[in-house]
Design an enzyme around this catalytic site. Structure first.
Site, PDB file in Angstrom:
ATOM      1  N   LYS A   1       0.839  -1.206   0.000  1.00  0.00           N
ATOM      2  CA  LYS A   1       0.000   0.000   0.000  1.00  0.00           C
ATOM      3  C   LYS A   1       0.878   1.261   0.000  1.00  0.00           C
ATOM      4  O   LYS A   1       2.070   1.188   0.294  1.00  0.00           O
ATOM      5  CB  LYS A   1      -0.891  -0.002   1.251  1.00  0.00           C
ATOM      6  CG  LYS A   1      -0.100   0.045   2.568  1.00  0.00           C
ATOM      7  CD  LYS A   1      -0.966  -0.265   3.777  1.00  0.00           C
ATOM      8  CE  LYS A   1      -0.137  -0.239   5.055  1.00  0.00           C
ATOM      9  NZ  LYS A   1      -0.891  -0.745   6.220  1.00  0.00           N
TER      10      LYS A   1
ATOM     11  N   TYR B   1      15.168  30.020   8.278  1.00  0.00           N
ATOM     12  CA  TYR B   1      14.024  30.778   8.811  1.00  0.00           C
ATOM     13  C   TYR B   1      13.968  30.727  10.339  1.00  0.00           C
ATOM     14  O   TYR B   1      14.155  29.685  10.946  1.00  0.00           O
ATOM     15  CB  TYR B   1      12.718  30.199   8.272  1.00  0.00           C
ATOM     16  CG  TYR B   1      12.547  30.352   6.785  1.00  0.00           C
ATOM     17  CD1 TYR B   1      12.736  31.589   6.154  1.00  0.00           C
ATOM     18  CD2 TYR B   1      12.185  29.270   6.010  1.00  0.00           C
ATOM     19  CE1 TYR B   1      12.570  31.722   4.783  1.00  0.00           C
ATOM     20  CE2 TYR B   1      12.010  29.388   4.635  1.00  0.00           C
ATOM     21  CZ  TYR B   1      12.207  30.620   4.031  1.00  0.00           C
ATOM     22  OH  TYR B   1      12.048  30.752   2.675  1.00  0.00           O
TER      23      TYR B   1
HETATM   24  C1  LIG Z   1      -0.130  -1.726   6.855  1.00  0.00           C
HETATM   25  C2  LIG Z   1      -0.716  -2.991   7.327  1.00  0.00           C
HETATM   26  C3  LIG Z   1       0.085  -4.134   7.547  1.00  0.00           C
HETATM   27  C4  LIG Z   1       1.591  -4.103   7.473  1.00  0.00           C
HETATM   28  O1  LIG Z   1       2.130  -3.685   8.718  1.00  0.00           O
HETATM   29  P1  LIG Z   1       3.708  -3.663   8.959  1.00  0.00           P
HETATM   30  O2  LIG Z   1       3.849  -3.299  10.382  1.00  0.00           O
HETATM   31  O3  LIG Z   1       4.274  -2.669   8.036  1.00  0.00           O
HETATM   32  O4  LIG Z   1       4.195  -5.031   8.663  1.00  0.00           O
HETATM   33  C5  LIG Z   1      -0.545  -5.331   7.840  1.00  0.00           C
HETATM   34  N1  LIG Z   1      -1.909  -5.392   7.939  1.00  0.00           N
HETATM   35  C6  LIG Z   1      -2.690  -4.313   7.773  1.00  0.00           C
HETATM   36  C7  LIG Z   1      -4.155  -4.449   7.931  1.00  0.00           C
HETATM   37  C8  LIG Z   1      -2.127  -3.070   7.486  1.00  0.00           C
HETATM   38  O5  LIG Z   1      -2.905  -1.996   7.335  1.00  0.00           O
END
Ligand SMILES: *Cc1c(COP(=O)(O)O)cnc(C)c1O
Length: 576
Positions: free
Chosen positions: A48, A278
């Site tokens: 994702k 800044y």
């Molecule tokens: C993002 C996500 C993961 C992966 O988690 P990590 O800690 O990066 O391994 C697994 N399951 C779900 C539902 C997620 O949203």
């Protein structure tokens, strides 16, 4: 023409100005390692959010090469993009709204998660398409986000079974998500695990038989074998980063896949007491060299990460003062004799290991986690993919156009028109049988670019450089035909070194040079065959039946790949 003796010749070293270099070999190895740790459970690679900022499609392909059996994304649209790139392994998506395109998910065979409300939408889409949806049921075992509550679980099971019996859905899985697995001493994980066991038992009692049950994220996959079930959902670990505060990637046998690098934009000496950036929140304690790094919060470097590390000139130095939109300043800690020598040298913000800083150091400086550091690296930073074990298969084309021509001159004219859309760094891959007009096309490109003429078939020289006559990019003309038999020969051409500053045209380059860059245009030249015998050598005599004009008819198809070519295709005029 030579430059006057006292004037140095300035040249570009060919470094990308802002690059996130993604080691696909590391991703593959990380997945292989996690797979061996959790076997016989299988791995769902979570890609994702553009593969946590690494580039979703290449990362997904590397994970599959490493043995990932499933892919996971938050959104249906992300999964649809993976299908468009030719990914065929099962994909689960878990974050939907009433606007989600469930039709697309069903058509692409994408599993959709439900907490309850989605079922009506999914069933309606399945009815419309007359095709069953693949659905996974989510139970909230304590995280308090998506998932049915324990009270509603029984009702969800009932609804799902009913829809399954009517043929509208197939329940493929049951899952939940952990809240504190990155803190192994906490007991809530045990409570979540117990609730998950209960939910599975209820589903079995109700008569559900699913393909996969899964609970673990990366920290649970690495520390809690009792949470592995059929599948572990691994995100951060496959990118080579540690989910645990006190363990490094090396401690876990993982290799960080992203290196964030740029080029020093300015360097100068200032006296003690000089303000920086800044708000003037930093004042040099003594005379020193300040180095300007052309990355800022628009590129994903948190504004709050002042103090973060940058590797410059072999030294790890801290960012001082406020991080701005486009730039940040590093204090080198001493005054260089020739600070100007630092201009143009490589600066690394984080990377793999050893002397390079880790993304975790930036996370600490910003008061966040490494996940956020890599995921937020912005679109102005080029993704460059290295160590791909396989030739990269291009994803979907950004656009495709076909132009017909009926003379050699017209083929050259179309090429010259196309040349107007080209800029340094562009790669053109030509294919078509012998005599299809690849060299004729290249001559037109050369004319359009305004390079030295004398373009001829490069068959016996492999590569020719045609210098620009008007300060534009040079044209590098390559014949890859004979290189197919000798993989080292392609390396020896060292196309990488000239790619960024030139326009590179490779005859017979298809499936040979795509690894150079995700951005390229495939140009396929086809002779118009007026009769089936025309291309068959046995019918050579009958070719006398064709006029010279027929001989010169071509269709030219342009297919553009990669971000560089997003947008409209150029307007090209050929035969009517
Ligand atoms: C993002 C996500 C993961 C992966 O988690 P990590 O800690 O990066 O391994 C697994 N399951 C779900 C539902 C997620 O949203």
């Amino acid at each position: 023409m030579c430059a006057p003796l006292d004037e140095p010749v300035l040249s570009r070293a060919g470094l990308p100005e802002r690059v996130a270099r993604i080691d696909l070999g590391a991703i593959q190895a990380n997945v292989e390692r996690i797979r061996s740790m959790v076997s016989p459970s299988r791995v769902m690679a979570v890609v994702k959010a553009n593969g946590y900022g690494h580039g979703m499609v290449p990362v997904a392909q590397a994970a599959i090469r490493g043995g990932a059996a499933w892919l996971g994304t938050a959104h249906v649209s992300e999964a649809v993009e993976l299908r468009g790139a030719g990914v065929s392994v099962p994909i689960l998506t878990w974050l939907h709204t009433s606007e989600t395109d469930f039709d697309a998910a069903i058509r692409s065979g994408i599993d959709v998660a439900t907490s309850g409300w989605e079922l009506a939408h999914i069933a309606q889409a399945a009815r419309r398409l007359e095709q069953p949806a693949r659905v996974q049921l989510k139970i909230d075992t304590g995280l308090g986000r998506n998932g049915a509550t324990a009270e509603n679980w029984d009702a969800l099971l009932g609804q799902a079974l009913e829809l399954q019996e009517s043929g509208l859905i197939r329940v493929t899985g049951i899952f939940s998500h952990l809240a504190v697995a990155d803190e192994p001493h906490r007991t809530e994980t045990d409570e979540q695990l117990a609730k998950f066991h209960e939910a599975i038992a209820m589903a079995e009692d109700a008569g559900l038989d699913v393909e996969v049950r899964h609970l673990a994220n990366t920290p649970a996959a690495l520390s809690r074998p009792d949470t592995h079930f059929d599948l572990v959902r691994v995100g951060i670990g496959m990118y080579g980063l540690s989910p645990f505060e006190h363990l490094s990637p090396a401690d876990l046998g993982l290799v960080p896949a992203m290196t964030l690098a740029t080029v020093v934009a300015n360097a100068k000496n200032v006296p003690a007491g000089h303000g920086v950036s800044y708000g003037l929140r930093y004042t040099t304690p003594e005379a020193t060299t300040l180095v300007l790094i052309p990355l800022g919060y628009a590129d994903g470097i948190p504004r709050s990460a002042s103090g973060g590390p940058v590797l410059v000139d072999g030294h790890k130095r801290a960012v001082v003062g406020t991080i701005a939109m486009d730039q940040l300043v590093v204090d080198m800690g001493r005054a260089y004799e020739n600070p100007g020598d630092l201009v143009g040298s490589e600066a690394i913000l984080f990377g793999a290991d050893g002397e390079q800083p880790l993304a975790d150091e930036w996370a600490r400086a910003a008061g966040t986690i490494n996940y956020e550091i890599v995921t937020r690296i912005g679109p102005r930073v080029t993704r460059e993919f290295v160590n791909s074990a396989e030739p990269q298969t291009p994803g979907e084309a950004q656009w495709q156009i076909t132009v017909s021509t009926d003379s050699l001159e017209q083929t050259q004219s179309v090429a010259a028109q196309f040349a107007q859309a080209l800029r340094p760094g562009d790669l053109i891959i030509l294919d078509g049988e012998l005599g299809a007009g690849k060299t004729t096309f290249t001559q037109g490109l050369g004319a359009g670019l305004g390079v030295e003429d004398g373009i001829i078939s490069p068959t016996f020289v492999l590569q020719r450089v045609h210098r620009s006559l008007r300060g534009g990019p040079d044209l590098i003309h390559v014949d890859a035909y004979r290189l197919g038999e000798d993989p080292d020969a392609l390396d020896s051409l060292d196309l990488e070194s000239t790619l960024d500053t030139s326009v590179t045209v490779v005859e017979w380059g298809k499936e040979r040079v795509e690894y150079l860059t995700p951005n390229f245009v495939q140009v396929s030249l086809r002779r118009e065959t007026a009769s089936p015998g025309h291309t068959h050598p046995a019918d050579a005599e009958v070719q006398t039946d064709f006029s010279a004009e027929d001989e010169d008819q071509r269709t030219i198809t342009f297919r553009a790949f990669g971000e560089r070519w997003r947008g409209k295709p150029p307007q090209l005029t050929g035969a009517e």
